[in-house]
Design an enzyme around this catalytic site. Structure first.
Site, PDB file in Angstrom:
ATOM      1  N   TRP A 103       0.822  -1.218   0.000  1.00 35.34           N
ATOM      2  CA  TRP A 103       0.000   0.000   0.000  1.00 35.34           C
ATOM      3  C   TRP A 103       0.851   1.261   0.000  1.00 35.34           C
ATOM      4  O   TRP A 103       0.506   2.247  -0.649  1.00 35.34           O
ATOM      5  CB  TRP A 103      -0.987  -0.034   1.168  1.00 35.34           C
ATOM      6  N   ASP A 173      -1.687   6.895   6.239  1.00 35.90           N
ATOM      7  CA  ASP A 173      -2.763   6.015   5.785  1.00 35.90           C
ATOM      8  C   ASP A 173      -3.000   5.011   6.904  1.00 35.90           C
ATOM      9  O   ASP A 173      -2.173   4.127   7.145  1.00 35.90           O
ATOM     10  CB  ASP A 173      -2.347   5.321   4.486  1.00 35.90           C
ATOM     11  N   LYS A 197     -12.605  -1.565   7.125  1.00 35.07           N
ATOM     12  CA  LYS A 197     -11.853  -2.508   7.947  1.00 35.07           C
ATOM     13  C   LYS A 197     -12.185  -2.332   9.428  1.00 35.07           C
ATOM     14  O   LYS A 197     -12.522  -3.291  10.108  1.00 35.07           O
ATOM     15  CB  LYS A 197     -10.356  -2.348   7.697  1.00 35.07           C
TER      16      LYS A 197
END
Length: 362
Positions: A103, A173, A197
């Site tokens: 990511w 993030d 999530k």
């Protein structure tokens, strides 16, 4: 209702059963309006009250620091990978990124399309199985910001602490570990997370940022890609993902009921310890992927002796009601995502299954 699955999906992921049941009860008639929240105008008082409640509840969980604002956006963290450099990486500046895996790599790729980028630190040499030391980072004078990925979902690593970047805004993030533990928001210029999530269902992306960073976005940017558009309109410039925001508010209420972030962290540590201990005490039958000091409390990655055995593990686990244990296609292996809403009993059931599988195949 039939038996609930043991849900270890990486995202969209498990939601608290209590939240789902409350949403079910309110689904058709929200607060006596005779409408579902999905049917009502986002300009109406009933929806706006829920919208504002979610934002204020989120800041309250983080200690209500002064000068921060919550935005509810769309497009996932992947859109933030572009919006961040578009808004902050102005001419003459360079953006620092910490390269820790899949990511982080995607965020860097997008930023390079916008402007000058440098890798402030990297764990490439370990194939991203540990995290770099950020305690002595040297950032250039023209650094626009430093970006970190707090938890790498695919590799299964997680930062335990964050660097002091001084006057350079620190941006994180936090898609896969936000609100899984307390953290000092005042260390950051901005944090962001896809909701799917730990915060709620897919469809909404949460941004929490210092108000001064959300002002005066570059005038050449399209309207919807400017932070000041959304900050100036309370995230209501366009129609928001109203049901997802309603669900975020419900999840935040549930977190408060668990003892807020301190209570959630304790539960997450207990769950992760149970699963990691099962891996570490298996005599090598199961092998953890991430180095011990970098292990994630949210995404537990592990391997077996062969890919064939891993496929058999997944197949047999699915027959027993386990979902989502196959590792990401880019790295293979096995992965259990044990976010806030995954109950301890699901971890215990997984550990018991792992012991039986080892007994039959060891």
């Amino acid at each position: 209702m039939s038996k609930r699955a043991y849900n270890f999906n990486a995202g969209p992921a498990a939601l608290p059963l209590e939240v789902l049941e409350r949403a079910q009860a309110e689904f058709v008639d929200y607060r006596g309006t005779g409408m579902s929240i999905m049917e009502m105008s986002h300009r109406g008082a009933v929806y706006e009250e829920t919208h504002n409640e979610a934002a204020s509840r989120l800041l309250k969980l983080l200690g209500n620091p002064e000068g921060y604002k919550v935005l509810f956006l769309q497009g996932g963290a992947s859109t933030q990978f572009s919006m961040i450099p578009m808004n902050f990486l102005t001419e003459g500046k360079t953006a620092g990124y910490v390269m820790t895996g899949s990511w982080a790599g995607k965020a860097i790729k997008e930023a390079k399309l916008i402007g000058e980028v440098f890798e402030a630190a990297s764990s490439k040499e370990s194939k991203f199985m540990n995290l770099p030391d950020l305690s002595n980072l040297k950032l250039p004078d023209n650094a626009a910001y430093l970006h970190v990925t707090s938890n790498e979902t695919i590799e299964g690593t997680q930062f335990k602490s964050f660097p002091d970047t001084g006057s350079v805004p620190l941006i994180a993030d936090m898609s896969s570990d936000i609100l899984s533990r307390p953290f000092d928001l005042t260390q950051f210029g901005m944090v962001y997370a896809g909701a799917q999530k730990n915060l709620g269902p897919s469809g909404v992306t949460v941004v929490i940022a210092r108000e001064e960073l959300l002002q005066d976005s570059p005038k050449h940017l399209p309207t919807m890609l400017r932070y000041d558009t959304h900050a100036g309109n309370n995230s209501l410039y366009n129609t928001p993902p109203s049901f997802s925001i309603y669900m975020v508010n419900q999840v935040l209420k549930w977190i408060e009921e668990q003892g807020s972030l301190e209570g959630i962290e304790k539960k997450n540590q207990e769950k992760a310890a149970l699963l990691y201990n099962a891996i570490d005490n298996s005599g090598g039958f199961y092998r953890g992927c991430a180095d011990t000091g970098s292990r994630s409390l949210m995404n537990v990655t592990f391997r077996l002796a062969s890919e064939e055995l891993e496929k058999q593990f997944v197949k047999e686990s699915e027959k027993e009601g386990f979902v989502g244990l196959k590792g990401h296609r880019s790295v293979g292996g096995l992965r259990a995502s044990i976010y806030n809403a995954v109950p301890y009993d699901s971890i215990k059931a997984l550990v018991d299954f792992m012991a039986e599988f080892q007994k039959s195949n060891g």
